[in-house]
Scaffold this motif. Sequence first.
Motif, PDB file in Angstrom:
ATOM      1  N   UNK A  42      46.757  35.323  40.504  1.00  0.00           N
ATOM      2  CA  UNK A  42      47.503  35.080  39.379  1.00  0.00           C
ATOM      3  C   UNK A  42      46.667  35.693  38.191  1.00  0.00           C
ATOM      4  N   UNK A  43      47.082  36.860  37.612  1.00  0.00           N
ATOM      5  CA  UNK A  43      46.243  37.643  36.491  1.00  0.00           C
ATOM      6  C   UNK A  43      47.063  37.658  35.325  1.00  0.00           C
ATOM      7  N   UNK A  44      46.272  37.434  34.321  1.00  0.00           N
ATOM      8  CA  UNK A  44      46.933  37.483  32.997  1.00  0.00           C
ATOM      9  C   UNK A  44      45.801  38.244  32.035  1.00  0.00           C
ATOM     10  N   UNK A  45      46.111  39.581  31.467  1.00  0.00           N
ATOM     11  CA  UNK A  45      45.100  40.267  30.850  1.00  0.00           C
ATOM     12  C   UNK A  45      45.574  40.800  29.298  1.00  0.00           C
ATOM     13  N   UNK A  46      44.750  41.017  28.696  1.00  0.00           N
ATOM     14  CA  UNK A  46      45.071  41.544  27.178  1.00  0.00           C
ATOM     15  C   UNK A  46      45.207  42.879  27.221  1.00  0.00           C
ATOM     16  N   UNK A  47      44.622  43.699  28.251  1.00  0.00           N
ATOM     17  CA  UNK A  47      44.296  45.135  28.270  1.00  0.00           C
ATOM     18  C   UNK A  47      44.580  45.827  29.665  1.00  0.00           C
ATOM     19  N   UNK A  48      43.396  46.468  30.042  1.00  0.00           N
ATOM     20  CA  UNK A  48      43.341  47.204  31.341  1.00  0.00           C
ATOM     21  C   UNK A  48      42.260  46.253  32.188  1.00  0.00           C
ATOM     22  N   UNK A  49      42.798  45.557  33.240  1.00  0.00           N
ATOM     23  CA  UNK A  49      41.709  44.937  34.139  1.00  0.00           C
ATOM     24  C   UNK A  49      42.038  45.387  35.695  1.00  0.00           C
ATOM     25  N   UNK A  50      41.052  45.233  36.577  1.00  0.00           N
ATOM     26  CA  UNK A  50      41.175  45.463  37.803  1.00  0.00           C
ATOM     27  C   UNK A  50      40.485  44.375  38.746  1.00  0.00           C
ATOM     28  N   UNK A  51      41.032  44.276  39.933  1.00  0.00           N
ATOM     29  CA  UNK A  51      40.476  43.664  41.098  1.00  0.00           C
ATOM     30  C   UNK A  51      40.206  44.916  41.865  1.00  0.00           C
ATOM     31  N   UNK A  52      39.023  44.695  42.210  1.00  0.00           N
ATOM     32  CA  UNK A  52      38.157  45.789  43.191  1.00  0.00           C
ATOM     33  C   UNK A  52      37.774  45.340  44.504  1.00  0.00           C
ATOM     34  N   UNK A  53      38.304  45.852  45.469  1.00  0.00           N
ATOM     35  CA  UNK A  53      37.697  45.521  46.727  1.00  0.00           C
ATOM     36  C   UNK A  53      36.587  46.659  47.314  1.00  0.00           C
ATOM     37  N   UNK A  54      35.503  46.315  47.607  1.00  0.00           N
ATOM     38  CA  UNK A  54      34.301  46.951  47.363  1.00  0.00           C
ATOM     39  C   UNK A  54      33.371  46.693  48.596  1.00  0.00           C
TER      40      UNK A  54
END
Length: 516
Positions: A357-369
């Motif tokens: 569950x994500x809530x952002x005010x701009x640009x955000x990322x989930x990164x699989x690294x």
Amino acid sequence: MSTAPRDPYRPVAHLRPPRNWINDPNGLVFHDGHYHVFHQYNPYGSTHAHMHWGHFRSPDLLSWEQLPIALSPAPGGVDADGCFSGNAVSDGDRLVAFYSAHREDRSPQHQPVTSAASLDGGRTFAARGEPVIPEWPDECTMYRDPYVWRDGDRWRMLVGAALADGRGAALLYESPDLEDWTYLGPFDARGQEPVGTGTGLHTGEGWECPQYLPAQAGRPGALVFSAWNHHDGERCVAALVGTEHGTTLDAGPAVLVDHGPDCYAPALLRAPGDRWLLWGWSEEAREQAWAVADGWSGVLTVPREISVGDDGTLRQEPAAELLALRGEHVVRAEGTADGPEPVELGGVGRAFDLTARLETTGTATLRLLTGADGTGGGADGTGGGTGGGVDGTDGADSAEYLDIRLDAGTGELVVDRDHASLDTRARGGAYRMPCPAGQPVELRLVVDHSLAELFLTTTGQVLTLRFYPTGDTPWRLQARTAPDARLGYAVDAWELLPLVVKEPSAESELPHGQPT
């Protein structure tokens, strides 16, 4: 279905035979207490040739048995050069398969419909040996891929087509007994119209693998088709949502069924409880020689529950049974990311099931690294981990990562695989899915070695792609934000358990005789 040593790219929770080529799912039907999944299959190698029908069945979508090859080309017969795509229906004790009969000595785009029937639950089929429909309409420049379903006391059939006036079409037939068929005209036919907004995709020169999800509970039905292009544009899977009026469908603009590059030719199955399931074919996104060297190519997606929502949109989610494939709960992370440094959320194996569950005010990322720390890239996915491949090019950074990027301003969810493999034989690209702006977003991500299926739970949309990291370490999960953004997150992940697949006998894998 395991190999020794373990192939790092081979999925464990998705259906495919132990080796060789597969493509379209075919003949999806619930019969005699089992889910039956047939598929296009080359038993002799890992390229598109010698098309047969492979066959799996399951009582529960979790434990599977590979049955003997169902359909094989008959030398000199109507299908001498391939048993191509179609579907199957349950008719009392009979399991009846309808399919495209391919011969090289006629137009490759014209494949008449033929059939075969089984009285032993699909272990053996008796082929009809001649077309079910002797002639296709004169205006067809392409004709193939039957889809048959029961409609009250009659049977109906759609056949995919391209028409001489430039329209793609699904042609409608009707029968009282599965034997004698009457042509009723196009169920729907359209010129090349855009699919989605800003995708560059269109409804195609012709329509392959038409499938029909009938209207339910006062909601409209949906015609699903694969947009085929021989000359003009990329393929995609589209749907027309609308209402039947006699022998035609009154539908709105075409919508994407899958927003990713690696899902094609999906097929429907009517499950008990009037539930509808969908499987698609996920093609390889790597050079063919690589797949041939590994001895296999292609995989089926997870089964997806598909429906038309109250708002008239097409919705998909993983079949509820797949919750049983969740193993150890390896990640539980909740908090906020709003600084220049990534937030480490935990580690997962190469096969996992994740919710967020994500809530952002701009640009955000989930990164699989995997590999190096990958800190050179920002939330927009740029600046880190490009460089060379394992095939001899010069690479300065060993980081490999797959980004799931949420942009609150543009209302997009982007999956970016440009940095997911250091091997230059793997395809890159970033793929977008519309996402509601200004509200929390819920998603579910199923990753199975080289296959990722991202379900936007908020809207019911899905995006499928393949990726091939060269590193062999477990994945690390990070939350990252652009400098002016704040991300609130709640993430859970479980290890993904493998399907139970009964090892096939030699009879299951090889047809009688040799390829012609």
